[in-house]
Design a protein around this motif. Structure first.
Motif, mmCIF file in Angstrom:
data_model
loop_
_atom_site.group_PDB
_atom_site.id
_atom_site.type_symbol
_atom_site.label_atom_id
_atom_site.label_comp_id
_atom_site.label_asym_id
_atom_site.label_seq_id
_atom_site.Cartn_x
_atom_site.Cartn_y
_atom_site.Cartn_z
ATOM 1 N N ASN A 17 0.851 -1.185 0.000
ATOM 2 C CA ASN A 17 0.000 0.000 0.000
ATOM 3 C C ASN A 17 0.894 1.243 0.000
ATOM 4 O O ASN A 17 1.441 1.620 1.030
ATOM 5 C CB ASN A 17 -0.916 -0.019 1.226
ATOM 6 C CG ASN A 17 -1.950 1.099 1.194
ATOM 7 O OD1 ASN A 17 -1.660 2.224 0.802
ATOM 8 N ND2 ASN A 17 -3.160 0.791 1.630
ATOM 9 N N TYR A 18 1.018 1.846 -1.158
ATOM 10 C CA TYR A 18 1.926 2.985 -1.324
ATOM 11 C C TYR A 18 1.587 4.127 -0.371
ATOM 12 O O TYR A 18 2.456 4.668 0.319
ATOM 13 C CB TYR A 18 1.865 3.463 -2.778
ATOM 14 C CG TYR A 18 2.654 4.709 -3.066
ATOM 15 C CD1 TYR A 18 3.978 4.642 -3.465
ATOM 16 C CD2 TYR A 18 2.059 5.972 -2.950
ATOM 17 C CE1 TYR A 18 4.706 5.790 -3.728
ATOM 18 C CE2 TYR A 18 2.776 7.128 -3.205
ATOM 19 C CZ TYR A 18 4.100 7.031 -3.601
ATOM 20 O OH TYR A 18 4.814 8.178 -3.846
ATOM 21 N N ASP A 19 0.306 4.505 -0.310
ATOM 22 C CA ASP A 19 -0.093 5.642 0.520
ATOM 23 C C ASP A 19 0.143 5.359 1.997
ATOM 24 O O ASP A 19 0.603 6.242 2.740
ATOM 25 C CB ASP A 19 -1.566 5.975 0.281
ATOM 26 C CG ASP A 19 -1.809 6.541 -1.109
ATOM 27 O OD1 ASP A 19 -0.867 7.135 -1.678
ATOM 28 O OD2 ASP A 19 -2.924 6.369 -1.632
ATOM 29 N N ALA A 20 -0.160 4.137 2.441
ATOM 30 C CA ALA A 20 0.017 3.801 3.854
ATOM 31 C C ALA A 20 1.492 3.860 4.245
ATOM 32 O O ALA A 20 1.840 4.387 5.317
ATOM 33 C CB ALA A 20 -0.546 2.410 4.139
ATOM 34 N N LEU A 21 2.357 3.339 3.398
ATOM 35 C CA LEU A 21 3.788 3.368 3.702
ATOM 36 C C LEU A 21 4.317 4.799 3.708
ATOM 37 O O LEU A 21 5.136 5.170 4.556
ATOM 38 C CB LEU A 21 4.562 2.528 2.692
ATOM 39 C CG LEU A 21 4.345 1.016 2.728
ATOM 40 C CD1 LEU A 21 5.215 0.334 1.669
ATOM 41 C CD2 LEU A 21 4.656 0.442 4.095
ATOM 42 N N THR A 22 3.845 5.605 2.763
ATOM 43 C CA THR A 22 4.276 7.000 2.698
ATOM 44 C C THR A 22 3.850 7.758 3.945
ATOM 45 O O THR A 22 4.617 8.555 4.504
ATOM 46 C CB THR A 22 3.701 7.669 1.437
ATOM 47 O OG1 THR A 22 4.158 6.963 0.275
ATOM 48 C CG2 THR A 22 4.154 9.111 1.338
ATOM 49 N N ASN A 23 2.642 7.502 4.404
ATOM 50 C CA ASN A 23 2.147 8.178 5.606
ATOM 51 C C ASN A 23 2.931 7.782 6.853
ATOM 52 O O ASN A 23 3.080 8.582 7.783
ATOM 53 C CB ASN A 23 0.657 7.869 5.803
ATOM 54 C CG ASN A 23 -0.221 8.550 4.765
ATOM 55 O OD1 ASN A 23 0.165 9.556 4.180
ATOM 56 N ND2 ASN A 23 -1.400 7.992 4.518
ATOM 57 N N ILE A 24 3.421 6.571 6.883
ATOM 58 C CA ILE A 24 4.248 6.130 8.005
ATOM 59 C C ILE A 24 5.569 6.895 8.020
ATOM 60 O O ILE A 24 6.112 7.209 9.083
ATOM 61 C CB ILE A 24 4.510 4.612 7.921
ATOM 62 C CG1 ILE A 24 3.231 3.843 8.253
ATOM 63 C CG2 ILE A 24 5.629 4.183 8.868
ATOM 64 C CD1 ILE A 24 3.342 2.346 8.017
ATOM 65 N N GLY A 25 6.089 7.210 6.849
ATOM 66 C CA GLY A 25 7.347 7.934 6.760
ATOM 67 C C GLY A 25 8.348 7.359 5.778
ATOM 68 O O GLY A 25 9.427 7.928 5.577
ATOM 69 N N PHE A 26 7.996 6.235 5.155
ATOM 70 C CA PHE A 26 8.890 5.622 4.174
ATOM 71 C C PHE A 26 9.012 6.482 2.920
ATOM 72 O O PHE A 26 8.057 7.148 2.510
ATOM 73 C CB PHE A 26 8.356 4.245 3.740
ATOM 74 C CG PHE A 26 8.561 3.141 4.728
ATOM 75 C CD1 PHE A 26 9.789 2.503 4.843
ATOM 76 C CD2 PHE A 26 7.514 2.722 5.539
ATOM 77 C CE1 PHE A 26 9.969 1.474 5.742
ATOM 78 C CE2 PHE A 26 7.682 1.688 6.447
ATOM 79 C CZ PHE A 26 8.917 1.062 6.551
ATOM 80 N N HIS A 27 10.185 6.454 2.318
ATOM 81 C CA HIS A 27 10.325 6.894 0.930
ATOM 82 C C HIS A 27 10.033 5.656 0.092
ATOM 83 O O HIS A 27 10.782 4.682 0.142
ATOM 84 C CB HIS A 27 11.734 7.420 0.651
ATOM 85 C CG HIS A 27 11.926 7.855 -0.766
ATOM 86 N ND1 HIS A 27 12.079 9.163 -1.142
ATOM 87 C CD2 HIS A 27 11.949 7.135 -1.923
ATOM 88 C CE1 HIS A 27 12.201 9.236 -2.457
ATOM 89 N NE2 HIS A 27 12.128 8.022 -2.950
ATOM 90 N N VAL A 28 8.965 5.697 -0.685
ATOM 91 C CA VAL A 28 8.488 4.499 -1.381
ATOM 92 C C VAL A 28 8.718 4.622 -2.882
ATOM 93 O O VAL A 28 8.404 5.652 -3.493
ATOM 94 C CB VAL A 28 6.986 4.259 -1.116
ATOM 95 C CG1 VAL A 28 6.536 2.936 -1.728
ATOM 96 C CG2 VAL A 28 6.695 4.283 0.382
ATOM 97 N N GLU A 29 9.261 3.570 -3.465
ATOM 98 C CA GLU A 29 9.403 3.469 -4.918
ATOM 99 C C GLU A 29 8.733 2.163 -5.353
ATOM 100 O O GLU A 29 9.074 1.088 -4.854
ATOM 101 C CB GLU A 29 10.874 3.465 -5.334
ATOM 102 C CG GLU A 29 11.607 4.761 -5.054
ATOM 103 C CD GLU A 29 11.157 5.903 -5.959
ATOM 104 O OE1 GLU A 29 10.750 5.628 -7.113
ATOM 105 O OE2 GLU A 29 11.211 7.064 -5.506
ATOM 106 N N THR A 30 7.778 2.282 -6.265
ATOM 107 C CA THR A 30 7.048 1.120 -6.760
ATOM 108 C C THR A 30 7.282 0.982 -8.254
ATOM 109 O O THR A 30 7.198 1.968 -8.995
ATOM 110 C CB THR A 30 5.539 1.277 -6.497
ATOM 111 O OG1 THR A 30 5.322 1.431 -5.098
ATOM 112 C CG2 THR A 30 4.769 0.064 -6.995
#
Length: 238
Positions: free
Chosen positions: A211-224
């Protein structure tokens, strides 16, 4: 395929019908990823290349060879994205590899894209923590120690640690890369994982299962893979 059928006496309509009856061809399987693996598909495509060359169809052979070449490109491209996002240097940085089998629900690692991801990261001096729920530890070591992956097998002992528990594998890591679409990876406690990782914490989803949005909200820099992010990494040239 029409050129091959004309050269061999087959009917392209019958070929199309046979392929269309395969239930694996559809939205369940036509998903972008860091690259396909397994022994069968690559072997079958290379057989097509050989057949086309034998039938004096060089352009068709080149077309099918491009399937293999693009898969290799995709693997290297995603590895290059990881390196670029980690400020273009991963020497002595810890990266967790989630999944080593070529697909979920198997312990088969033949031609797994995880192997090549690990190779490219080890080539840059990264320390790898690897977790897979089914692949045996000795198989992982054997795959990464193969002469086509590591010129010196000693580097595997130096750079690779294998874990039985995903949370332990992720503890203290700079980043993690999802390489196999195991269902359990969808249900991990990513807030717990984020708190245990070094910051900034990077998440690379090579299977499009998180879940891109959930990980981003946690604080991760996400690349999919296949998804343009707002916080783009530095430009990359594979």
């Amino acid at each position: 395929m029409s050129a091959v059928c004309e050269a061999t006496g087959a009917d392209v309509g019958e070929v199309a019908h046979a392929i269309g009856t395969d239930s694996r061809l559809g939205p369940k399987f036509l998903q972008a990823s860091l690259g396909f693996g397994g022994s069968c598909f690559q072997k079958d495509v290379l057989n097509l290349v050989y057949l086309c060359e034998a039938l004096n169809l060089p352009e068709v052979a080149a077309y099918w060879q491009q399937v293999i070449d693009m898969n290799d490109y995709q693997r290297r491209r995603f590895a290059t994205k990881v390196i670029s996002c980690l400020f273009n240097t991963i020497t002595d940085k810890t990266i967790t590899i989630l999944g080593f089998a070529f697909k979920k629900n198997t312990g088969d690692t033949r031609e797994s894209s995880s192997i090549y991801m690990c190779k490219y990261l080890m080539d840059e001096g990264a320390k790898l923590h690897i977790y897979d729920p089914q692949v045996e530890h000795k198989q992982i070591i054997a795959d990464l120690s193969h002469r086509d992956i590591s010129e010196q097998s000693e580097r595997v002992n130096k750079l690779v640690k294998i874990f039985e528990d995903p949370y332990e594998a992720l503890k203290g890591a700079h980043a993690f890369v999802v390489c196999t679409e195991w269902d359990e990876f969808k249900d991990l406690d990513y807030l717990r994982i984020y708190n245990s990782m070094l910051k900034p914490a990077f998440a690379f989803d090579g299977r499009r299962i998180l879940n891109y949005d959930a990980l981003t909200n946690i604080g991760f820099h996400v690349e999919t893979v296949g998804h343009k992010t707002l916080n783009n990494c530095l430009p990359i040239t594979p």
